[in-house]
Design an enzyme around this catalytic site. Structure first.
Site, PDB file in Angstrom:
ATOM      1  N   ASP A   1      15.035  42.440 -33.728  1.00 16.54           N
ATOM      2  CA  ASP A   1      14.680  41.544 -32.630  1.00 16.54           C
ATOM      3  C   ASP A   1      14.673  39.886 -32.994  1.00 16.54           C
ATOM      4  OD1 ASP A   1      13.178  41.785 -29.541  1.00 16.54           O
ATOM      5  OD2 ASP A   1      12.836  40.001 -30.513  1.00 16.54           O
ATOM      6  N   ILE A   2      15.445  39.073 -32.587  1.00 18.97           N
ATOM      7  CA  ILE A   2      15.573  37.709 -32.876  1.00 18.97           C
ATOM      8  C   ILE A   2      14.255  37.055 -32.320  1.00 18.97           C
ATOM      9  CG2 ILE A   2      16.707  35.722 -32.791  1.00 18.97           C
ATOM     10  CD1 ILE A   2      19.350  37.199 -32.134  1.00 18.97           C
TER      11      ILE A   2
ATOM     12  N   GLU B   1      18.211  40.309 -26.749  1.00  9.03           N
ATOM     13  CA  GLU B   1      18.327  39.904 -28.210  1.00  9.03           C
ATOM     14  C   GLU B   1      17.748  40.906 -29.093  1.00  9.03           C
ATOM     15  OE1 GLU B   1      15.625  40.000 -26.739  1.00  9.03           O
ATOM     16  OE2 GLU B   1      13.785  39.202 -27.514  1.00  9.03           O
TER      17      GLU B   1
END
Ligand SMILES: Nc1nc2c(ncn2[C@@H]2O[C@H](COP(=O)(O)OP(=O)(O)OP(=O)(O)O)[C@@H](O)[C@H]2O)c(=O)[nH]1
Length: 379
Positions: free
Chosen positions: A232-233, A275
């Site tokens: 996960d960004i 994301e």
């Protein structure tokens, strides 16, 4: 009287020969029909390759069969690897990055080549030369004037394929195989397009969910570990808010490519949503190796220079949760898609809570779910 008898004997022998050749043709026709029927029921390129390489050799009692396919964009190789074929272990499957060889060999009249094995003409069509004095048939596979590949047959019987032979059966086989190949490729493209994330070009969640189910079944059968990474960004909302949504999109595309470049062809990368990305490591990758892969991805993203839509450089980081399903630790019935995803998601949650830009690893635990044990930190 004697003359009449001799004539009758000659006639009888002609008739016997005719009956023999009719029987032989019936056997041939039956073999061709069997192969064609099998080809018409295939669902994937993987099945087509298996069928062509194995069944053709056995059915026609040949000494070697090879299958050449033009694969300019490397797509066919990817389809086959994704469907579990170890392409490097298939010497008789020859994937060409251009159609030049086929153009040189068949272009003039798109007719099969039948005759003795000559290295200059046939060398590139067989991985190793067939036995000396073999005879070969090289059958061009084409649709709408475009050469897609060739089916190549070799026999140690040097009279099996001769230049003067009628090629009706072989022409028909090449024609049926060409149609099947074209249909299979179209079908693969449609199937896979619906399984691809339009923004980043990597696979989508639907594909991942199909694959993870298949891989868990495989794990149950083979007892090999299966590892899943949730990525996960960090603070992606801030990137969107600061640089704009378009720049956010650019970052997602670049991040997907950067992650892909750190993985093996056989690993699965999918955009899970927003994301979030997910990686499924190929069979047999143990928990330690999975944590190492995750750390490599984390480092690679942290070191990578991203750009916004105005080419202004920006930095991002990833939090990664790793979960390994080790069949020696849990009962087969405990191994489910949900439990693997849940465990990876829990590890990701810990990585976020522990400060982000880090990797947390854990196992899918037996019945009573334990919190993942953290043994790899980002920095
Ligand atoms: N540009 C762009 N943004 C997206 C896309 N899909 C989801 N997002 C955005 O991604 C952001 C995700 O934000 P959050 O879920 O709050 O997470 P975060 O800001 O990354 O924070 P942490 O995950 O806690 O580090 C939201 O602003 C979404 O609008 C997309 O396809 N393109």
């Amino acid at each position: 009287m004697d003359e009449l008898y001799t004539d009758l004997c000659v006639l009888q022998s002609h008739l016997d020969n005719l009956v023999d050749s009719i029987r032989l043709n019936q056997i041939k026709l039956h073999r061709f029909q069997t192969l064609e029927m099998n080809l018409l029921t295939l669902n994937s390129l993987r099945e087509l390759v298996d069928q062509v390489l194995e069944d053709t050799r056995l059915l026609f009692e040949l000494d070697a069969v090879s299958f050449v396919l033009v694969d300019e964009k490397g797509e066919l190789k990817r389809f086959l690897i994704e469907d579990g074929l170890r392409v490097e272990k298939q010497p008789n499957l020859i994937l060409l990055s251009s159609g030049d060889l086929l153009d040189r060999t068949f272009r003039k009249h798109l007719r099969p080549y039948l005759g003795n094995y000559k290295v200059e003409k046939c060398g590139a069509f067989f991985p190793g030369p067939p036995a000396p004095s073999s005879s070969v048939a090289l059958l061009p596979l084409y649709r709408r004037g475009k050469l897609m590949g060739s089916l190549n047959l070799a026999s140690t019987d040097k009279t099996r394929f001769c230049e003067q032979m009628a090629t009706d059966f072989l022409d028909r086989l090449a024609c049926v195989l060409s149609v099947c190949l074209e249909n299979t490729l179209n079908f693969e493209l449609i199937r896979r397009t619906s399984l691809i994330d339009m923004l980043t070009g990597v696979n989508n969640r639907r594909y991942f969910e199909q694959r993870v189910g298949e891989e868990i079944d495989r794990t149950r059968r083979t007892g090999e570990c299966l590892s899943c990474l949730f990525l996960d960004i960090d603070h992606f909302k801030t990137i969107n808010d600061t640089y704009g949504h378009q720049s956010g999109d650019r970052v997602l595309v670049d991040a997907a490519q950067t992650i892909r470049s750190t993985l093996r062809d056989s690993d699965v990368l999918a955009r899970y949503g927003g994301e979030e990305f997910v990686v499924l490591l190929s069979a047999g990758t143990g928990d330690r190796a999975a944590a190492d892969v995750a750390e490599r991805i984390r480092q690679c993203i942290a070191d990578h220079e991203f750009y916004d839509k105005n080419s202004q450089a920006l930095q991002i980081s990833l939090s990664i949760g790793v979960a390994t399903l080790d069949p020696s630790r849990i009962d087969g019935i405990d191994a489910t898609v949900e439990r693997l995803i849940e465990a990876a998601d829990r590890a990701l949650y810990l990585a976020k809570n522990n400060g982000r830009n880090r990797v947390v690893s854990g196992f899918v635990e037996p019945s009573i779910q334990k919190a993942p044990q953290q043994y790899v930190a980002g920095f």
